[in-house]
Design an enzyme around this catalytic site. Sequence first.
Site, PDB file in Angstrom:
ATOM      1  N   ASN A  10       0.845  -1.193   0.000  1.00 55.24           N
ATOM      2  CA  ASN A  10       0.000   0.000   0.000  1.00 55.24           C
ATOM      3  C   ASN A  10       0.888   1.254   0.000  1.00 55.24           C
ATOM      4  OD1 ASN A  10      -1.547   2.226   1.020  1.00 55.24           O
ATOM      5  ND2 ASN A  10      -3.135   0.762   1.608  1.00 55.24           N
ATOM      6  N   GLY A  12       0.143   4.344   0.124  1.00 55.00           N
ATOM      7  CA  GLY A  12      -0.253   5.340   1.130  1.00 55.00           C
ATOM      8  C   GLY A  12       0.388   5.051   2.468  1.00 55.00           C
ATOM      9  N   ASP A  73      -1.741  -3.889   9.725  1.00 59.18           N
ATOM     10  CA  ASP A  73      -3.092  -4.260   9.324  1.00 59.18           C
ATOM     11  C   ASP A  73      -4.030  -3.238   9.946  1.00 59.18           C
ATOM     12  OD1 ASP A  73      -4.302  -6.345   7.606  1.00 59.18           O
ATOM     13  OD2 ASP A  73      -5.670  -6.482   9.310  1.00 59.18           O
ATOM     14  N   SER A  74      -4.864  -2.662   9.111  1.00 54.43           N
ATOM     15  CA  SER A  74      -5.648  -1.525   9.577  1.00 54.43           C
ATOM     16  C   SER A  74      -6.995  -1.512   8.885  1.00 54.43           C
ATOM     17  CB  SER A  74      -4.883  -0.224   9.313  1.00 54.43           C
ATOM     18  OG  SER A  74      -4.357  -0.198   7.999  1.00 54.43           O
ATOM     19  N   GLY A 155      -7.276   5.820   0.591  1.00 54.89           N
ATOM     20  CA  GLY A 155      -8.341   4.936   1.074  1.00 54.89           C
ATOM     21  C   GLY A 155      -9.591   5.678   1.550  1.00 54.89           C
ATOM     22  N   ASP A 157      -9.861   7.992   3.791  1.00 60.86           N
ATOM     23  CA  ASP A 157      -9.625   9.315   4.397  1.00 60.86           C
ATOM     24  C   ASP A 157     -10.691  10.361   4.040  1.00 60.86           C
ATOM     25  OD1 ASP A 157      -7.448   8.727   5.990  1.00 60.86           O
ATOM     26  OD2 ASP A 157      -5.968   9.269   4.465  1.00 60.86           O
ATOM     27  N   HIS A 182      -4.680   6.781  13.839  1.00 61.73           N
ATOM     28  CA  HIS A 182      -4.493   5.404  14.316  1.00 61.73           C
ATOM     29  C   HIS A 182      -3.051   4.946  14.054  1.00 61.73           C
ATOM     30  CE1 HIS A 182      -5.554   5.681  10.179  1.00 61.73           C
ATOM     31  NE2 HIS A 182      -5.528   4.385   9.933  1.00 61.73           N
TER      32      HIS A 182
HETATM   33  P1  ITT Z   1      -0.980  -4.282   2.779  1.00 63.34           P
HETATM   34  O1  ITT Z   1      -1.718  -5.457   3.383  1.00 63.34           O
HETATM   35  O2  ITT Z   1      -0.123  -4.672   1.619  1.00 63.34           O
HETATM   36  O3  ITT Z   1      -0.261  -3.467   3.806  1.00 63.34           O
HETATM   37  P2  ITT Z   1      -3.642  -3.273   2.297  1.00 63.34           P
HETATM   38  O4  ITT Z   1      -4.159  -2.029   1.630  1.00 63.34           O
HETATM   39  O5  ITT Z   1      -4.210  -4.596   1.827  1.00 63.34           O
HETATM   40  O6  ITT Z   1      -2.061  -3.265   2.152  1.00 63.34           O
HETATM   41  P3  ITT Z   1      -4.868  -3.712   4.873  1.00 63.34           P
HETATM   42  O7  ITT Z   1      -5.177  -5.125   4.580  1.00 63.34           O
HETATM   43  O8  ITT Z   1      -4.325  -3.354   6.223  1.00 63.34           O
HETATM   44  O9  ITT Z   1      -3.805  -3.117   3.840  1.00 63.34           O
HETATM   45  O10 ITT Z   1      -6.157  -2.870   4.568  1.00 63.34           O
HETATM   46  C1  ITT Z   1      -6.400  -1.672   5.194  1.00 63.34           C
HETATM   47  C2  ITT Z   1      -7.326  -0.829   4.347  1.00 63.34           C
HETATM   48  O11 ITT Z   1      -7.949   0.111   5.227  1.00 63.34           O
HETATM   49  C3  ITT Z   1      -6.518  -0.015   3.341  1.00 63.34           C
HETATM   50  O12 ITT Z   1      -6.501  -0.620   2.077  1.00 63.34           O
HETATM   51  C4  ITT Z   1      -7.274   1.303   3.334  1.00 63.34           C
HETATM   52  O13 ITT Z   1      -8.313   1.232   2.434  1.00 63.34           O
HETATM   53  C5  ITT Z   1      -7.872   1.393   4.718  1.00 63.34           C
HETATM   54  N1  ITT Z   1      -7.030   2.242   5.570  1.00 63.34           N
HETATM   55  C6  ITT Z   1      -6.123   1.879   6.515  1.00 63.34           C
HETATM   56  N2  ITT Z   1      -5.521   2.954   7.044  1.00 63.34           N
HETATM   57  C7  ITT Z   1      -6.044   4.016   6.421  1.00 63.34           C
HETATM   58  C8  ITT Z   1      -5.820   5.391   6.510  1.00 63.34           C
HETATM   59  O14 ITT Z   1      -4.897   5.904   7.314  1.00 63.34           O
HETATM   60  N3  ITT Z   1      -6.529   6.192   5.721  1.00 63.34           N
HETATM   61  C9  ITT Z   1      -7.454   5.696   4.875  1.00 63.34           C
HETATM   62  N4  ITT Z   1      -7.727   4.411   4.712  1.00 63.34           N
HETATM   63  C10 ITT Z   1      -7.025   3.560   5.479  1.00 63.34           C
END
Ligand code: ITT
Length: 197
Positions: A10, A12, A73-74, A155, A157, A182
């Site tokens: 990701n 971002g 993971d978020s 994402g 935001d 977070h």
């Molecule tokens: P990685 O697993 O490769 O790190 P991912 O995008 O699949 O990338 P996650 O499984 O943790 O990551 O998904 C978290 C999603 O939640 C992420 O794709 C964003 O859409 C959203 N997200 C997390 N933190 C955010 C933030 O600070 N601002 C906006 N959206 C966020």
Amino acid sequence: MPKVLLASRNAGKLREFAELLPDLRWVPWPADAPELPETGAFFQDNALQKAEAARAWWREHGTEPVDGVLADDSGLCVDALWGGPGVLSARFAPDLPSYRERNARLLAMVPEDADRAARFVCVLAFAPMNGASSAVGGSVEGSLAFAPRGDGGFGYDPIFIPVGFDRTFGELPAEVKHTLSHRARACAALKARLDLS
Ligand code: ITT
């Protein structure tokens, strides 16, 4: 200065980690490296899975020595959606091509008169090359906007208004997001736990 492999695709997140933990030297997850597993039920399971799978892969295929691997993971947890999309935030509405459309769909699922409370959650897992992995977390309370606003961040935001503000994370400057997000809170916990910088 510790060198850390960021187990994430990701962009971002990568940008935010470089800003939040500028004292670390960051190694990005290579484009030709495998997809990392995230099959757990909780943010913590997935963060640990990603960090440990990336560490195992790096031991075999890594191109430079690193001190450890960080995974994030978020997600966004919306009260009116019983906590969703939560741990499935990256997999919400996979039929839609962009977050512009996904954000619109998510807002459409929440009735106008519903409680709009929501929170972002971030769990960080650190897997040192020599030692046991561990996880820390952070969250920020807020509410859903009625329509996406702002082009900043990534994402979800543009639809999240943190408590105490009337602008979304998409409208607030990154420096403001980094005082209360977070991910910023999880990074502060990580620094305290590991004495990373
Ligand atoms: P990685 O697993 O490769 O790190 P991912 O995008 O699949 O990338 P996650 O499984 O943790 O990551 O998904 C978290 C999603 O939640 C992420 O794709 C964003 O859409 C959203 N997200 C997390 N933190 C955010 C933030 O600070 N601002 C906006 N959206 C966020």
